[in-house]
Design an enzyme around this catalytic site. Structure first.
Site, PDB file in Angstrom:
ATOM      1  N   ARG A  25      12.891  74.401 -16.678  1.00 40.39           N
ATOM      2  CA  ARG A  25      12.317  74.026 -15.370  1.00 40.39           C
ATOM      3  C   ARG A  25      12.599  75.097 -14.311  1.00 40.39           C
ATOM      4  O   ARG A  25      13.203  76.124 -14.594  1.00 40.39           O
ATOM      5  CB  ARG A  25      12.941  72.705 -14.923  1.00 40.39           C
ATOM      6  CG  ARG A  25      12.758  71.549 -15.891  1.00 40.39           C
ATOM      7  CD  ARG A  25      11.325  71.088 -15.894  1.00 40.39           C
ATOM      8  NE  ARG A  25      11.167  69.876 -16.690  1.00 40.39           N
ATOM      9  CZ  ARG A  25      11.297  68.629 -16.229  1.00 40.39           C
ATOM     10  NH1 ARG A  25      11.637  68.412 -14.977  1.00 40.39           N
ATOM     11  NH2 ARG A  25      11.092  67.588 -17.010  1.00 40.39           N
ATOM     12  N   LYS A  49      17.458  72.862 -17.815  1.00 42.32           N
ATOM     13  CA  LYS A  49      17.593  73.317 -16.423  1.00 42.32           C
ATOM     14  C   LYS A  49      18.630  74.431 -16.292  1.00 42.32           C
ATOM     15  O   LYS A  49      19.714  74.335 -16.865  1.00 42.32           O
ATOM     16  CB  LYS A  49      17.976  72.132 -15.542  1.00 42.32           C
ATOM     17  CG  LYS A  49      16.896  71.053 -15.558  1.00 42.32           C
ATOM     18  CD  LYS A  49      17.217  69.888 -14.660  1.00 42.32           C
ATOM     19  CE  LYS A  49      16.027  68.936 -14.582  1.00 42.32           C
ATOM     20  NZ  LYS A  49      16.300  67.765 -13.742  1.00 42.32           N
ATOM     21  N   CYS A  95      17.472  54.781  -9.371  1.00 43.47           N
ATOM     22  CA  CYS A  95      17.800  54.409 -10.750  1.00 43.47           C
ATOM     23  C   CYS A  95      18.843  55.391 -11.258  1.00 43.47           C
ATOM     24  O   CYS A  95      19.158  56.367 -10.570  1.00 43.47           O
ATOM     25  CB  CYS A  95      16.541  54.408 -11.626  1.00 43.47           C
ATOM     26  SG  CYS A  95      16.087  56.030 -12.255  1.00 43.47           S
ATOM     27  N   CYS A 150      18.302  61.871 -10.036  1.00 40.27           N
ATOM     28  CA  CYS A 150      17.524  62.965  -9.448  1.00 40.27           C
ATOM     29  C   CYS A 150      18.143  63.565  -8.187  1.00 40.27           C
ATOM     30  O   CYS A 150      17.839  64.700  -7.832  1.00 40.27           O
ATOM     31  CB  CYS A 150      16.097  62.510  -9.181  1.00 40.27           C
ATOM     32  SG  CYS A 150      15.251  62.017 -10.701  1.00 40.27           S
TER      33      CYS A 150
HETATM   34 FE1  SRM Z   1      14.085  63.771 -11.602  1.00 42.07          FE
HETATM   35  C1  SRM Z   1      12.332  61.852 -13.730  1.00 42.07           C
HETATM   36  C2  SRM Z   1      11.885  63.112  -9.179  1.00 42.07           C
HETATM   37  C3  SRM Z   1      15.466  66.209  -9.791  1.00 42.07           C
HETATM   38  C4  SRM Z   1      16.859  63.702 -13.628  1.00 42.07           C
HETATM   39  N1  SRM Z   1      12.356  62.713 -11.522  1.00 42.07           N
HETATM   40  C5  SRM Z   1      11.775  62.015 -12.538  1.00 42.07           C
HETATM   41  C6  SRM Z   1      10.374  61.526 -12.145  1.00 42.07           C
HETATM   42  C7  SRM Z   1       9.388  62.547 -12.564  1.00 42.07           C
HETATM   43  C8  SRM Z   1      10.024  60.105 -12.654  1.00 42.07           C
HETATM   44  C9  SRM Z   1       9.295  59.959 -13.957  1.00 42.07           C
HETATM   45  O1  SRM Z   1       9.712  60.532 -14.980  1.00 42.07           O
HETATM   46  O2  SRM Z   1       8.323  59.206 -13.971  1.00 42.07           O
HETATM   47  C10 SRM Z   1      10.573  61.469 -10.631  1.00 42.07           C
HETATM   48  C11 SRM Z   1       9.297  61.595  -9.802  1.00 42.07           C
HETATM   49  C12 SRM Z   1       9.432  60.780  -8.532  1.00 42.07           C
HETATM   50  C13 SRM Z   1       8.351  61.004  -7.550  1.00 42.07           C
HETATM   51  O3  SRM Z   1       7.633  60.038  -7.215  1.00 42.07           O
HETATM   52  O4  SRM Z   1       8.215  62.116  -7.065  1.00 42.07           O
HETATM   53  C14 SRM Z   1      11.652  62.505 -10.431  1.00 42.07           C
HETATM   54  N2  SRM Z   1      13.653  64.582  -9.885  1.00 42.07           N
HETATM   55  C15 SRM Z   1      12.774  64.116  -8.973  1.00 42.07           C
HETATM   56  C16 SRM Z   1      12.905  64.827  -7.641  1.00 42.07           C
HETATM   57  C17 SRM Z   1      11.589  65.002  -6.907  1.00 42.07           C
HETATM   58  C18 SRM Z   1      13.918  64.065  -6.773  1.00 42.07           C
HETATM   59  C19 SRM Z   1      13.949  64.452  -5.326  1.00 42.07           C
HETATM   60  O5  SRM Z   1      13.829  63.531  -4.524  1.00 42.07           O
HETATM   61  O6  SRM Z   1      14.134  65.628  -4.999  1.00 42.07           O
HETATM   62  C20 SRM Z   1      13.566  66.129  -8.116  1.00 42.07           C
HETATM   63  C21 SRM Z   1      12.564  67.177  -8.513  1.00 42.07           C
HETATM   64  C22 SRM Z   1      13.242  68.408  -9.012  1.00 42.07           C
HETATM   65  C23 SRM Z   1      12.339  69.568  -9.251  1.00 42.07           C
HETATM   66  O7  SRM Z   1      11.800  70.100  -8.285  1.00 42.07           O
HETATM   67  O8  SRM Z   1      12.216  69.997 -10.401  1.00 42.07           O
HETATM   68  C24 SRM Z   1      14.293  65.641  -9.363  1.00 42.07           C
HETATM   69  N3  SRM Z   1      15.792  64.826 -11.761  1.00 42.07           N
HETATM   70  C25 SRM Z   1      16.223  65.729 -10.834  1.00 42.07           C
HETATM   71  C26 SRM Z   1      17.601  66.054 -11.063  1.00 42.07           C
HETATM   72  C27 SRM Z   1      18.465  66.967 -10.197  1.00 42.07           C
HETATM   73  C28 SRM Z   1      18.454  68.382 -10.672  1.00 42.07           C
HETATM   74  O9  SRM Z   1      17.733  68.729 -11.612  1.00 42.07           O
HETATM   75  O10 SRM Z   1      19.195  69.172 -10.113  1.00 42.07           O
HETATM   76  C29 SRM Z   1      18.007  65.311 -12.158  1.00 42.07           C
HETATM   77  C30 SRM Z   1      19.430  65.246 -12.729  1.00 42.07           C
HETATM   78  C31 SRM Z   1      19.828  66.460 -13.460  1.00 42.07           C
HETATM   79  C32 SRM Z   1      19.435  66.337 -14.891  1.00 42.07           C
HETATM   80  O11 SRM Z   1      18.306  66.635 -15.227  1.00 42.07           O
HETATM   81  O12 SRM Z   1      20.276  65.898 -15.687  1.00 42.07           O
HETATM   82  C33 SRM Z   1      16.853  64.556 -12.593  1.00 42.07           C
HETATM   83  N4  SRM Z   1      14.499  62.939 -13.453  1.00 42.07           N
HETATM   84  C34 SRM Z   1      15.711  62.966 -14.061  1.00 42.07           C
HETATM   85  C35 SRM Z   1      15.657  62.142 -15.240  1.00 42.07           C
HETATM   86  C36 SRM Z   1      16.811  61.870 -16.228  1.00 42.07           C
HETATM   87  C37 SRM Z   1      16.905  62.902 -17.269  1.00 42.07           C
HETATM   88  C38 SRM Z   1      17.940  62.579 -18.299  1.00 42.07           C
HETATM   89  O13 SRM Z   1      18.570  63.490 -18.793  1.00 42.07           O
HETATM   90  O14 SRM Z   1      18.126  61.416 -18.637  1.00 42.07           O
HETATM   91  C39 SRM Z   1      14.354  61.601 -15.275  1.00 42.07           C
HETATM   92  C40 SRM Z   1      13.783  60.639 -16.325  1.00 42.07           C
HETATM   93  C41 SRM Z   1      13.399  61.321 -17.585  1.00 42.07           C
HETATM   94  O15 SRM Z   1      13.378  62.527 -17.716  1.00 42.07           O
HETATM   95  O16 SRM Z   1      13.104  60.566 -18.517  1.00 42.07           O
HETATM   96  C42 SRM Z   1      13.661  62.114 -14.141  1.00 42.07           C
HETATM   97 FE1  SF4 Z   2      15.191  57.401 -10.643  1.00 41.75          FE
HETATM   98 FE2  SF4 Z   2      14.574  59.947 -10.225  1.00 41.75          FE
HETATM   99 FE3  SF4 Z   2      12.813  58.022  -9.719  1.00 41.75          FE
HETATM  100 FE4  SF4 Z   2      14.962  58.366  -8.185  1.00 41.75          FE
HETATM  101  S1  SF4 Z   2      13.221  59.784  -8.432  1.00 41.75           S
HETATM  102  S2  SF4 Z   2      14.177  56.437  -8.899  1.00 41.75           S
HETATM  103  S3  SF4 Z   2      16.501  58.892  -9.718  1.00 41.75           S
HETATM  104  S4  SF4 Z   2      13.633  58.642 -11.713  1.00 41.75           S
END
Ligand code: SRM
Ligand code: SF4
Length: 573
Positions: A151, A219, A483, A487
């Site tokens: 990513r 990442k 949840c 994120c």
């Molecule tokens: Fe995230 C999934 C938003 C950073 C761990 N994340 C999602 C999704 C795409 C939901 C989905 O799968 O349907 C969310 C979209 C929400 C929306 O409506 O926009 C979402 N993640 C975000 C963002 C936008 C949060 C924010 O408010 O800033 C961040 C976007 C980052 C980017 O620009 O790439 C975001 N997500 C993160 C981080 C933090 C980081 O990377 O530093 C994490 C935790 C670190 C990690 O990856 O371990 C993170 N997101 C997840 C996970 C759990 C992954 C796992 O290992 O279990 C999911 C769910 C999944 O992948 O199944 C997820």
């Molecule tokens: Fe869960 Fe990420 Fe969605 Fe927040 S943006 S509710 S942490 S999947």
């Protein structure tokens, strides 16, 4: 485990996502056709899985879900689009294009994400191609912003160390570009690139990823001590810059971090990356490539919730993975060098950089750029972008640095900052300035509770407590997610709240202020009133009993309020 151990990937039937990737012909699927299909605003699930690799998710507006169900209408489908922006650096021209696209094709707002890029929400299917093409016209793309690939590559945005910043920024760009998927699918689907007949074998091979890509997302981030703004230990692969005489002499390498878990499932847990050694700067590309191939070969392709690299390492053993990596590299890591992190948030306000240039770090609550009634944040940033000659740096704490402002334009930009009431957060408590919330409702399909829309209101109440206890200027990191996916990197919040159900959260305490220790669950499934009363007790004690310079996360452990989490594997204990 011995050095001669034969490495294996877990068995079991491959998950359905593996089938989708396999049948997709290198991420094409039927995306080109379904995007043009005129009847539904949605797309089939298989194609939606592939959309992620192109930087987008199909969502529906959850505020409207029940009403539309009652009316027997299809959900209010719309797409989220995430830009690939290594190191979070954007030109004013790029800012203006994103600003305009959010108005015309999105929901009128931009979200600065925790991985220092923009997300747009609310894009209708018919507008997706035009949106991606306009993004492309400003020399940006959305490739690999989501999906089972590497990513957006992060780097510290710290404006205090300008020379080092430009160096790590260059590395983040180079890594991000080098690790991109090689398929031409994105160019064909979104940019109308002609498919060259007979080019399949030539064009479509993915020398690093292979046809199945990775078992899960991957990442990478580069941190520059003393700032751990990027939370380097939460990355699958983290690089810690080692600086001597103002120059980077190399990087400590840390592997196996991640934040996600599932409530009540002990086979899932947040984990911190561990430092395995040091390498010279020019080696970081091959370290990244070979690390990714280990995860490609040994990650879990059967159970996605256990598929991240952290679990691969915990299953095989850190030493085994390090040995395998050194074998693939053909050289050994040097011993890790000493380093010291001091904080993981942003430093706000004005800083003078090199060559008479200035940087101003703005506080953007939870990264949402919009016009909020009288507070015209989005308009103000647009006006600044029109005259700014430096760049914008999006930070991993969801803030913005207006960077490299010339002395000549400093006055004008200061006027605009004042005119639009933009702030470095000086009116707020240090706790609010150290807060982050993920998107959650109404767009995130996985949200169990509110996050971005709730945290500011909750902090209004916590600020009263903070004031009563003389803690207004005390930085305490507080992070909320809808949840346990993590994120907003809640596992590293000194106070964290992870959504459990509507209006209910699990509360976690005890992470380290510099991002080097995970927190632990303190209370389960509590609502707003209980959160506030728990925090009143805790912050009152902290106000009275803390040692000089002691951070809240350390205080709750020293006081026996919570046990320290010493490794992700004891997060649930
Ligand atoms: Fe995230 C999934 C938003 C950073 C761990 N994340 C999602 C999704 C795409 C939901 C989905 O799968 O349907 C969310 C979209 C929400 C929306 O409506 O926009 C979402 N993640 C975000 C963002 C936008 C949060 C924010 O408010 O800033 C961040 C976007 C980052 C980017 O620009 O790439 C975001 N997500 C993160 C981080 C933090 C980081 O990377 O530093 C994490 C935790 C670190 C990690 O990856 O371990 C993170 N997101 C997840 C996970 C759990 C992954 C796992 O290992 O279990 C999911 C769910 C999944 O992948 O199944 C997820
Ligand atoms: Fe869960 Fe990420 Fe969605 Fe927040 S943006 S509710 S942490 S999947």
């Amino acid at each position: 485990m011995g050095e001669d151990q034969v490495l294996t990937a877990p068995g079991g039937k491959p998950s359905d996502v593996e089938r989708i990737k396999d049948e997709s012909h290198f991420l094409r699927g039927t995306l080109k056709e379904v995007i043009e299909e005129p009847i539904s605003l949605g797309i089939p699930e298989d194609d939606n899985r592939l959309m992620k690799f192109h930087g987008s998710y199909l969502q529906d507006d959850r505020d409207l879900r029940t009403e539309r169900q009652k009316q027997k209408l299809e959900p209010a489908y719309q797409f989220m689009l995430r830009v690939r922006l290594p190191g979070g650096v954007a030109t004013p021209a790029q800012w203006l294009v994103m600003d305009d696209l959010a108005e015309k094709n999105g929901n009128g707002t931009l979200k600065i994400t925790t991985r220092q890029t923009w997300q747009m929400h609310g894009i209708l299917k018919w507008n997706m191609k035009e949106t991606i093409q306009k993004i492309h016209s400003t020399l940006l793309d959305t490739i690999a912003a989501c999906g089972d690939v590497n990513r957006n590559v992060l780097c510290s945005s710290n404006p205090y160390q300008s020379e080092v910043h430009s160096e790590v920024y260059e590395w983040s760009k180079r890594l991000s570009n080098a690790l991109l998927p090689k398929t031409r699918a994105y160019h064909e689907i979104w940019l109308d690139e002609e498919k060259v007949a007979g080019s399949k074998e030539m064009d479509d091979t993915e020398p690093m990823y292979g046809p199945l890509y990775l078992p899960r997302k991957f990442k990478i981030g580069i941190a520059v001590p003393p700032s751990n703004d990027i939370d380097v230990f939460s990355q699958d692969l983290g690089f810690i810059a080692i600086i001597e005489g103002g120059r980077i002499i190399g990087f400590n390498v840390a592997i196996g971090g991640g934040m996600g878990s599932s409530h009540g499932d002990k086979t899932t847990y947040p984990q911190l990356a561990k430092v395995i050694g040091f390498c010279p700067p020019e080696k970081i590309y091959e370290v990244s490539e070979k690390t990714i191939t280990i995860q490609r070969d040994y990650g879990n392709r059967s159970v996605r919730k256990n598929a991240r690299f952290k679990y691969t390492i915990d299953r095989l053993g850190l030493e085994t993975v390090k040995n395998e990596l050194e074998q693939r590299l053909g050289w050994k890591f040097e011993e890790a060098r000493a380093f010291q992190f001091e904080y993981n948030g942003d430093r706000y306000g004005w800083v003078k950089g090199l060559e008479d240039k200035w940087h101003f770090t703005l506080f953007i609550q939870n990264g949402r750029v919009a016009d909020f009634g009288e507070y015209k944040l989005k308009t103000g940033l647009r006006e600044i972008a029109k005259i700014h000659t430096g760049e914008f740096r999006l930070t991993t704490n969801q803030n913005i640095i207006i960077a490299n402002i010339t002395s000549q334009s400093k006055e004008k930009i200061t006027e605009l900052i004042k005119k639009y009431g933009l702030t470095d957060g000086e009116y707020y408590s240090a706790l609010r300035r150290s807060s982050m919330a993920c998107v959650a409702l109404p767009t995130c399909g996985l949200a169990m509770a509110e996050s971005e829309r709730f945290l500011p209101k909750l902090i209004d109440k916590i600020e009263t407590i903070v004031d009563e206890n003389g803690l207004r200027e005390k930085e305490i990191t507080i992070r909320m997610t809808g949840c346990p996916n993590g994120c907003a990197r809640p596992g590293l919040g000194e106070i964290a709240l992870m959504g459990k159900a509507s209006g209910k959260y699990n509360m976690y305490l005890g992470a380290a202020f510099d991002g080097s220790r995970l927190n632990k669950m303190y209370r389960e499934n509590i609502g707003e009133d209980e959160i506030v009363s728990e925090l009143r007790l805790l912050l009152t004690r902290y106000g009275k009993e803390r040692l000089e310079g002691e951070h809240f996360g350390d205080f709750v452990i020293r006081s026996g309020i919570i046990k320290a989490t010493t490794d992700g594997t004891n997060f649930h204990d």
